[in-house]
Scaffold this motif. Sequence first.
Motif, PDB file in Angstrom:
ATOM      1  N   ALA A 140       4.886   7.880   8.462  1.00  0.00           N
ATOM      2  CA  ALA A 140       6.267   8.122   8.876  1.00  0.00           C
ATOM      3  C   ALA A 140       6.990   6.832   9.245  1.00  0.00           C
ATOM      4  O   ALA A 140       8.217   6.740   9.135  1.00  0.00           O
ATOM      5  CB  ALA A 140       6.289   9.099  10.054  1.00  0.00           C
ATOM      6  N   ASP A 141       6.244   5.814   9.684  1.00  0.00           N
ATOM      7  CA  ASP A 141       6.861   4.554  10.097  1.00  0.00           C
ATOM      8  C   ASP A 141       6.821   3.505   8.998  1.00  0.00           C
ATOM      9  O   ASP A 141       6.983   2.306   9.269  1.00  0.00           O
ATOM     10  CB  ASP A 141       6.145   4.011  11.345  1.00  0.00           C
ATOM     11  N   ASN A 142       6.624   3.923   7.766  1.00  0.00           N
ATOM     12  CA  ASN A 142       6.568   3.009   6.630  1.00  0.00           C
ATOM     13  C   ASN A 142       7.890   2.235   6.514  1.00  0.00           C
ATOM     14  O   ASN A 142       8.961   2.824   6.439  1.00  0.00           O
ATOM     15  CB  ASN A 142       6.315   3.804   5.346  1.00  0.00           C
ATOM     16  N   ALA A 143       7.774   0.910   6.497  1.00  0.00           N
ATOM     17  CA  ALA A 143       8.977   0.074   6.438  1.00  0.00           C
ATOM     18  C   ALA A 143       9.520  -0.075   5.024  1.00  0.00           C
ATOM     19  O   ALA A 143      10.635  -0.574   4.842  1.00  0.00           O
ATOM     20  CB  ALA A 143       8.662  -1.307   7.023  1.00  0.00           C
ATOM     21  N   ASP A 144       8.752   0.325   4.014  1.00  0.00           N
ATOM     22  CA  ASP A 144       9.185   0.175   2.627  1.00  0.00           C
ATOM     23  C   ASP A 144       8.900   1.459   1.842  1.00  0.00           C
ATOM     24  O   ASP A 144       8.038   1.474   0.958  1.00  0.00           O
ATOM     25  CB  ASP A 144       8.466  -1.013   1.983  1.00  0.00           C
ATOM     26  N   PRO A 145       9.609   2.541   2.139  1.00  0.00           N
ATOM     27  CA  PRO A 145       9.340   3.802   1.439  1.00  0.00           C
ATOM     28  C   PRO A 145       9.594   3.720  -0.059  1.00  0.00           C
ATOM     29  O   PRO A 145       8.836   4.298  -0.855  1.00  0.00           O
ATOM     30  CB  PRO A 145      10.287   4.802   2.115  1.00  0.00           C
ATOM     31  N   ALA A 146      10.616   3.016  -0.481  1.00  0.00           N
ATOM     32  CA  ALA A 146      10.915   2.912  -1.906  1.00  0.00           C
ATOM     33  C   ALA A 146       9.801   2.177  -2.633  1.00  0.00           C
ATOM     34  O   ALA A 146       9.336   2.599  -3.702  1.00  0.00           O
ATOM     35  CB  ALA A 146      12.249   2.200  -2.121  1.00  0.00           C
ATOM     36  N   GLY A 147       9.329   1.067  -2.069  1.00  0.00           N
ATOM     37  CA  GLY A 147       8.239   0.316  -2.681  1.00  0.00           C
ATOM     38  C   GLY A 147       6.951   1.116  -2.718  1.00  0.00           C
ATOM     39  O   GLY A 147       6.194   1.045  -3.691  1.00  0.00           O
ATOM     40  N   THR A 148       6.707   1.883  -1.655  1.00  0.00           N
ATOM     41  CA  THR A 148       5.514   2.727  -1.612  1.00  0.00           C
ATOM     42  C   THR A 148       5.571   3.782  -2.704  1.00  0.00           C
ATOM     43  O   THR A 148       4.582   4.030  -3.404  1.00  0.00           O
ATOM     44  CB  THR A 148       5.389   3.395  -0.234  1.00  0.00           C
ATOM     45  N   ALA A 149       6.717   4.422  -2.863  1.00  0.00           N
ATOM     46  CA  ALA A 149       6.879   5.450  -3.895  1.00  0.00           C
ATOM     47  C   ALA A 149       6.634   4.871  -5.277  1.00  0.00           C
ATOM     48  O   ALA A 149       5.931   5.458  -6.106  1.00  0.00           O
ATOM     49  CB  ALA A 149       8.278   6.063  -3.801  1.00  0.00           C
ATOM     50  N   ARG A 150       7.195   3.706  -5.539  1.00  0.00           N
ATOM     51  CA  ARG A 150       7.024   3.088  -6.862  1.00  0.00           C
ATOM     52  C   ARG A 150       5.563   2.690  -7.102  1.00  0.00           C
ATOM     53  O   ARG A 150       5.052   2.804  -8.220  1.00  0.00           O
ATOM     54  CB  ARG A 150       7.937   1.871  -6.989  1.00  0.00           C
ATOM     55  N   ALA A 151       4.894   2.222  -6.057  1.00  0.00           N
ATOM     56  CA  ALA A 151       3.501   1.799  -6.198  1.00  0.00           C
ATOM     57  C   ALA A 151       2.601   2.973  -6.564  1.00  0.00           C
ATOM     58  O   ALA A 151       1.721   2.859  -7.422  1.00  0.00           O
ATOM     59  CB  ALA A 151       3.022   1.150  -4.907  1.00  0.00           C
ATOM     60  N   VAL A 152       2.812   4.114  -5.933  1.00  0.00           N
ATOM     61  CA  VAL A 152       1.993   5.285  -6.233  1.00  0.00           C
ATOM     62  C   VAL A 152       2.333   5.817  -7.623  1.00  0.00           C
ATOM     63  O   VAL A 152       1.436   6.201  -8.392  1.00  0.00           O
ATOM     64  CB  VAL A 152       2.181   6.374  -5.161  1.00  0.00           C
TER      65      VAL A 152
END
Length: 350
Positions: A140-152
């Motif tokens: 929930a405290d992920n500072a880079d949600p967009a980057g995380t989504a793209r990585a997965v």
Amino acid sequence: MAQQAYMTETDSGGSEPERRQNRIRRLLGRAVSGWRGDRRIWRRGLVTAAVAVLLSGVMAAHSHIPNAIGNLGSLTETFLPWFGLLIPVLLAIALVRKSATALIALVLPVSVWLNLFGGLLFDKTGSGGDLTVATHNVNADNADPAGTARAVAAAGADVMALEELKASAVPTYEKALEAKYPHHAVVGTVGLWSKYPISGVKPVDIELGWKRAMRATVATPSGPIAVYVAHLPSVRVKLEAGFTARQRDKSADALGEAIADEKLPRKILLGDLNGTMNDRSLTAITSQLRSPQGAVGNGFGFSWPASFPMARIDQILVTGVEPMTSWTLPATGSDHLPIAARVKVDTTAS
């Protein structure tokens, strides 16, 4: 002098492998001669031998360790593979102590550990499959949600589940994934993204009072699959209370009941279960579904914590589909590692 001259001549002749073997034989001979005739080798190291026997008993009978006090059984099962690290420590002590008794006793824990986890030491990944799935607790405290989504998404998953979605971050995830995943649904703090149509979306009551689990039907080219996404409650290790997992256990039972009531024969569970496959408290779930990691994985596949993974608490569990391979993905901005699996859909299931 004659013996020394003979040894020197032996070392100087022959091939390099032969000279190396001669040196190893002499070293072993010296070690054995140091122990030969010393009857104390059987009396020394009795405590080490007893610890080795106790270790093997804990690993072999982990399911019988009671949970009545601080959920000690579940705590042991969560980190069970790591008990193997005690074996080289005991081996070193036995060698230093020159204890034949301890060395013989070590055969027990080595045998038990290999029986439990030896299969995970080999790469059993396979090829083929027609459906790739992935799951990730994004934090929930992920500072880079967009980057995380793209990585997965870069793993090439056809169906992807995300857990611990913060309401304010959901639009960011939706925007980052919309190009690859035209179909998605979010229920509470969990979501499902798919390249194939989704229907029958509904929350699954895991007795928390808020929504952390969902169910949907994904219409794959090989047929419909019931996909469950869940984030079971966290567990804590406290000195005064031990391994506190009562709410997690209660939610696991509720999720198991929902899966048991599922009408579709093909089922996939994606999520953060806050427990390993060894944990008896997840039996309501694991008795119905199996993990690709144990069957076709590579290594232990630990997923948490991302900085130094010690346990696989994020799971992909299936039935009605054939697992082909399973793997962990590189770290993102989360404290969990994403995991993925490729399966072959059983077209005979109906």
